[in-house]
Scaffold this motif. Sequence first.
Motif, PDB file in Angstrom:
ATOM      1  N   LYS A 205      -3.674  -1.627   2.335  1.00  0.00           N
ATOM      2  CA  LYS A 205      -4.494  -1.265   1.184  1.00  0.00           C
ATOM      3  C   LYS A 205      -5.251   0.006   1.561  1.00  0.00           C
ATOM      4  CE  LYS A 205      -7.725  -3.173  -2.218  1.00  0.00           C
ATOM      5  NZ  LYS A 205      -8.496  -4.363  -2.670  1.00  0.00           N
ATOM      6  N   ARG A 206      -4.871   1.100   0.919  1.00  0.00           N
ATOM      7  CA  ARG A 206      -5.402   2.404   1.306  1.00  0.00           C
ATOM      8  C   ARG A 206      -6.358   2.930   0.230  1.00  0.00           C
ATOM      9  NH1 ARG A 206      -0.905   6.193   3.159  1.00  0.00           N
ATOM     10  NH2 ARG A 206      -1.290   4.964   5.075  1.00  0.00           N
ATOM     11  N   PHE A 207      -7.554   3.284   0.659  1.00  0.00           N
ATOM     12  CA  PHE A 207      -8.531   3.939  -0.205  1.00  0.00           C
ATOM     13  C   PHE A 207      -8.537   5.426   0.138  1.00  0.00           C
ATOM     14  CE2 PHE A 207      -9.866  -0.431   0.266  1.00  0.00           C
ATOM     15  CZ  PHE A 207     -10.278  -0.806  -1.012  1.00  0.00           C
ATOM     16  N   ARG A 208      -8.311   6.269  -0.875  1.00  0.00           N
ATOM     17  CA  ARG A 208      -8.281   7.713  -0.660  1.00  0.00           C
ATOM     18  C   ARG A 208      -9.420   8.371  -1.435  1.00  0.00           C
ATOM     19  NH1 ARG A 208      -3.802   8.557  -2.601  1.00  0.00           N
ATOM     20  NH2 ARG A 208      -2.507   8.255  -0.759  1.00  0.00           N
ATOM     21  N   PHE A 209     -10.228   9.160  -0.733  1.00  0.00           N
ATOM     22  CA  PHE A 209     -11.402   9.813  -1.324  1.00  0.00           C
ATOM     23  C   PHE A 209     -11.232  11.329  -1.250  1.00  0.00           C
ATOM     24  CE2 PHE A 209     -12.551   5.826   0.637  1.00  0.00           C
ATOM     25  CZ  PHE A 209     -13.311   5.173  -0.325  1.00  0.00           C
ATOM     26  N   LEU A 210     -11.707  12.025  -2.273  1.00  0.00           N
ATOM     27  CA  LEU A 210     -11.703  13.481  -2.305  1.00  0.00           C
ATOM     28  C   LEU A 210     -13.130  14.002  -2.369  1.00  0.00           C
ATOM     29  CD1 LEU A 210      -8.838  14.169  -4.883  1.00  0.00           C
ATOM     30  CD2 LEU A 210      -8.688  14.194  -2.386  1.00  0.00           C
ATOM     31  N   ARG A 211     -13.337  15.156  -1.803  1.00  0.00           N
ATOM     32  CA  ARG A 211     -14.668  15.774  -1.847  1.00  0.00           C
ATOM     33  C   ARG A 211     -15.062  16.075  -3.296  1.00  0.00           C
ATOM     34  NH1 ARG A 211     -18.220  17.803   1.463  1.00  0.00           N
ATOM     35  NH2 ARG A 211     -16.876  17.315   3.247  1.00  0.00           N
ATOM     36  N   ASP A 212     -16.327  15.881  -3.585  1.00  0.00           N
ATOM     37  CA  ASP A 212     -16.894  16.164  -4.897  1.00  0.00           C
ATOM     38  C   ASP A 212     -16.170  15.399  -5.999  1.00  0.00           C
ATOM     39  OD1 ASP A 212     -18.781  17.356  -6.570  1.00  0.00           O
ATOM     40  OD2 ASP A 212     -17.485  19.055  -7.026  1.00  0.00           O
ATOM     41  N   SER A 213     -15.834  14.146  -5.720  1.00  0.00           N
ATOM     42  CA  SER A 213     -15.118  13.330  -6.699  1.00  0.00           C
ATOM     43  C   SER A 213     -15.654  11.903  -6.671  1.00  0.00           C
ATOM     44  CB  SER A 213     -13.613  13.328  -6.404  1.00  0.00           C
ATOM     45  OG  SER A 213     -12.938  12.446  -7.276  1.00  0.00           O
ATOM     46  N   TYR A 214     -15.683  11.300  -7.865  1.00  0.00           N
ATOM     47  CA  TYR A 214     -16.096   9.902  -7.984  1.00  0.00           C
ATOM     48  C   TYR A 214     -14.888   8.989  -8.197  1.00  0.00           C
ATOM     49  CZ  TYR A 214     -20.719  11.957  -8.553  1.00  0.00           C
ATOM     50  OH  TYR A 214     -21.885  12.663  -8.357  1.00  0.00           O
ATOM     51  N   VAL A 215     -13.711   9.538  -8.041  1.00  0.00           N
ATOM     52  CA  VAL A 215     -12.477   8.773  -8.190  1.00  0.00           C
ATOM     53  C   VAL A 215     -11.991   8.311  -6.825  1.00  0.00           C
ATOM     54  CG1 VAL A 215     -10.073   8.830  -8.943  1.00  0.00           C
ATOM     55  CG2 VAL A 215     -11.826  10.013 -10.276  1.00  0.00           C
ATOM     56  N   VAL A 216     -11.626   7.031  -6.746  1.00  0.00           N
ATOM     57  CA  VAL A 216     -11.052   6.463  -5.525  1.00  0.00           C
ATOM     58  C   VAL A 216      -9.619   6.041  -5.838  1.00  0.00           C
ATOM     59  CG1 VAL A 216     -11.267   4.711  -3.739  1.00  0.00           C
ATOM     60  CG2 VAL A 216     -13.331   5.601  -4.864  1.00  0.00           C
ATOM     61  N   ASP A 217      -8.654   6.609  -5.116  1.00  0.00           N
ATOM     62  CA  ASP A 217      -7.264   6.176  -5.257  1.00  0.00           C
ATOM     63  C   ASP A 217      -7.066   4.935  -4.399  1.00  0.00           C
ATOM     64  OD1 ASP A 217      -6.350   8.297  -6.942  1.00  0.00           O
ATOM     65  OD2 ASP A 217      -6.398   9.610  -5.196  1.00  0.00           O
ATOM     66  N   VAL A 218      -6.579   3.877  -5.021  1.00  0.00           N
ATOM     67  CA  VAL A 218      -6.340   2.616  -4.310  1.00  0.00           C
ATOM     68  C   VAL A 218      -4.840   2.356  -4.316  1.00  0.00           C
ATOM     69  CG1 VAL A 218      -6.879   0.160  -4.170  1.00  0.00           C
ATOM     70  CG2 VAL A 218      -8.582   1.767  -5.078  1.00  0.00           C
ATOM     71  N   ASP A 219      -4.226   2.433  -3.128  1.00  0.00           N
ATOM     72  CA  ASP A 219      -2.785   2.253  -2.981  1.00  0.00           C
ATOM     73  C   ASP A 219      -2.497   0.980  -2.199  1.00  0.00           C
ATOM     74  OD1 ASP A 219      -2.566   4.811  -4.137  1.00  0.00           O
ATOM     75  OD2 ASP A 219      -2.672   5.765  -2.169  1.00  0.00           O
ATOM     76  N   PHE A 220      -1.508   0.237  -2.678  1.00  0.00           N
ATOM     77  CA  PHE A 220      -1.004  -0.925  -1.941  1.00  0.00           C
ATOM     78  C   PHE A 220       0.410  -0.584  -1.467  1.00  0.00           C
ATOM     79  CE2 PHE A 220      -4.372  -2.763  -4.416  1.00  0.00           C
ATOM     80  CZ  PHE A 220      -4.855  -3.814  -3.658  1.00  0.00           C
ATOM     81  N   ILE A 221       0.583  -0.472  -0.157  1.00  0.00           N
ATOM     82  CA  ILE A 221       1.882  -0.145   0.437  1.00  0.00           C
ATOM     83  C   ILE A 221       2.475  -1.433   0.988  1.00  0.00           C
ATOM     84  CG2 ILE A 221       3.090   1.274   2.127  1.00  0.00           C
ATOM     85  CD1 ILE A 221       0.589   3.127   2.043  1.00  0.00           C
ATOM     86  N   ILE A 222       3.542  -1.910   0.340  1.00  0.00           N
ATOM     87  CA  ILE A 222       4.152  -3.190   0.717  1.00  0.00           C
ATOM     88  C   ILE A 222       5.404  -2.914   1.545  1.00  0.00           C
ATOM     89  CG2 ILE A 222       5.126  -5.345  -0.140  1.00  0.00           C
ATOM     90  CD1 ILE A 222       3.426  -3.813  -2.813  1.00  0.00           C
ATOM     91  N   ASN A 223       5.396  -3.374   2.779  1.00  0.00           N
ATOM     92  CA  ASN A 223       6.536  -3.209   3.696  1.00  0.00           C
ATOM     93  C   ASN A 223       7.169  -4.585   3.917  1.00  0.00           C
ATOM     94  OD1 ASN A 223       8.375  -2.406   5.596  1.00  0.00           O
ATOM     95  ND2 ASN A 223       6.870  -2.000   7.207  1.00  0.00           N
ATOM     96  N   ASN A 224       8.344  -4.765   3.359  1.00  0.00           N
ATOM     97  CA  ASN A 224       9.008  -6.072   3.401  1.00  0.00           C
ATOM     98  C   ASN A 224      10.068  -6.078   4.503  1.00  0.00           C
ATOM     99  OD1 ASN A 224      10.122  -8.555   2.937  1.00  0.00           O
ATOM    100  ND2 ASN A 224      11.038  -8.029   0.945  1.00  0.00           N
ATOM    101  N   GLN A 225       9.721  -6.656   5.646  1.00  0.00           N
ATOM    102  CA  GLN A 225      10.671  -6.799   6.753  1.00  0.00           C
ATOM    103  C   GLN A 225      11.183  -8.230   6.866  1.00  0.00           C
ATOM    104  OE1 GLN A 225      11.847  -4.172   8.416  1.00  0.00           O
ATOM    105  NE2 GLN A 225      10.528  -2.961   6.987  1.00  0.00           N
ATOM    106  N   SER A 226      10.998  -8.991   5.756  1.00  0.00           N
ATOM    107  CA  SER A 226      11.498 -10.362   5.741  1.00  0.00           C
ATOM    108  C   SER A 226      12.951 -10.375   5.259  1.00  0.00           C
ATOM    109  CB  SER A 226      10.642 -11.222   4.812  1.00  0.00           C
ATOM    110  OG  SER A 226      10.820 -10.846   3.459  1.00  0.00           O
ATOM    111  N   SER A 227      13.511 -11.551   5.174  1.00  0.00           N
ATOM    112  CA  SER A 227      14.917 -11.687   4.752  1.00  0.00           C
ATOM    113  C   SER A 227      15.047 -11.925   3.255  1.00  0.00           C
ATOM    114  CB  SER A 227      15.568 -12.850   5.512  1.00  0.00           C
ATOM    115  OG  SER A 227      14.857 -14.063   5.265  1.00  0.00           O
ATOM    116  N   GLU A 228      13.943 -12.007   2.518  1.00  0.00           N
ATOM    117  CA  GLU A 228      13.992 -12.268   1.087  1.00  0.00           C
ATOM    118  C   GLU A 228      13.200 -11.197   0.327  1.00  0.00           C
ATOM    119  OE1 GLU A 228      12.535 -16.149   0.334  1.00  0.00           O
ATOM    120  OE2 GLU A 228      14.116 -17.162   1.495  1.00  0.00           O
TER     121      GLU A 228
END
Length: 580
Positions: A205-228
């Motif tokens: 779960k990645r929070f990305r912030f920019l200077r002089d900004s009130y916006v927060v980018d929230v990314d969910f990076i799902i890495n599936n190394q299972s068999s299903e």
Amino acid sequence: MDIQRTLLIGAIMLLSFMLLTEWVNFKAVKDDVISTETRLTAGPDTQSSNKPITGMTDTGDLPSAAAAPAVAEPTIGIEDIPAVGAAVDTSTEDTGSGSGNNGNIIQVYTDSLQLAIDLKGGDIVEVALPKFLADIDDPDTPFVLLENNSRRVYVAQSGLIGKNGIDSKARANYQSTASRYEMGAADTLEVDLTWSNDAGIEVTKRFRFLRDSYVVDVDFIINNQSSEAWQGNLFGQIKRDSSAADSGGGGSMGMQPFLGAATTMPDDRFKKFSFEDMQDDPFREQNIGGWIAMIQHYFLSAWIPNPEKTHTYSTRVTNSGFNIAGFTSPAVVVAPGAQQEVSARFYAGPKDQYSLQEISPFLELSVDYGWLWWVAQPLFWLLTKIFAVVGNWGVAIILLTVLIKAVFFKLSATSYKSMANMRRVQPKMADIREQYADDKQKQSQAMMELYKKEKINPMGGCLPILVQMPVFIALYWMLMESVELRHAPFMLWIDDLSVMDPYFVLPLMMGASMFFMQKLNPPPPDPMQAKIMQWLPVIFTFFFLWFPAGLVLYWVVNNLLSMAQQYVITRQIENAGAKA
């Protein structure tokens, strides 16, 4: 009906409206407080105002993926247990690993935001705005928008629910490499929270912030190394109790800013929900793109999901009495051995309409000017252009008032000429009343003949004023809603245009100008009306004592300009009559 009586009735109606509106607002706030207290009776201990809330649970706090626009397996509601609220630490001392609630809270600092993030769920449990002070007299304490403590619960939650969602059965417990993150001199800052299980599923779960900004980018990076295949839905929601909002601005009598949730729909660009609406009629609709927000005076928080996807937006009130507004995105499927990302943006900051319109369509409508927005919008644009030149919002208000007065100069002149002519013929009108004191019908006929002979329109003084009223009301709302005026200094003793004049100089000037304007008008024929009119400046002064200084400044300047124009016109007509 003569002009004096018309003005008297108009003034009485205005005062009645203000009193009724203030009573309705008072009752609404009182009902919200009672409702909140009732809902939380069986809730956690909130006796100490400094004690963080640790046990707020509700089985309905998280949305069901069954409502998502794509096929997904239903999930049962789970207990949403935010960790204890941690006040954002404004010191620069590194507290090391384990800060906050036994290491459950991490702190993030940028030039525009100070956040507390709970590792349980990765929820944003506090947001402070260092560019906006909580109190103008305390330059070291930023304004806190989101918080989670015994004073207020107002948090932004997000996660993955659905068939394999890591928040479906219990909120995910994330790990972080540090307890404190600072942007420093960089232009960007990324904060990664990680979660994994024995089956081979890894989520960042990645929070990305920019200077002089009130916006927060929230990314969910799902890495599936299972068999299903892995399947889940992204959700984001804002959870808030019903406590009154803190804006750091001054209260005012009359119309009050909106507090509640809002979203945009194809058939309604700005759809609002009060907390009572959310309780009585829960909302659920789908929309492509869009946003959902929690709005208060001057500030808002909002989730803005992927603009190209169809999301389900909803509002509801939980069994514990919390108001929730959020979205659920379509199900995402990650094949074995693959990686995929789902994202949303979160905004927490001021209601700056020019910034908001760049974030998402119609989000700028959260700066709510009411039904006269089409008048208020160009007024605000003009105000900002003037400010860009003069650099002082008080001076900008004065110059804007002068420009508005110039636009309505001809209309005002017509009104004042009518009043001056009415004043000129007062002796003749008094003679008619005395001559036909016992015959009202003949008195009215004689009055009409006098008006016709003197070429006077008895309503000529009212109609121009009625035409200008929409502009006055729109300007009222525009000044009330402008976060730019919050803590904005003017000059001398006025260091905040959004709060009332601390020494009441402007309201007294407004009352004095209103009194002298009355002297330029023809006196009412009825003694009782005359007495009431004499008291109106006092009554209006009393009401204006609590108005923000920026609004009173506008009225004072407008009155002074009106008085000067009326004085010149009255003297011209009286001098012309004397020569004749």
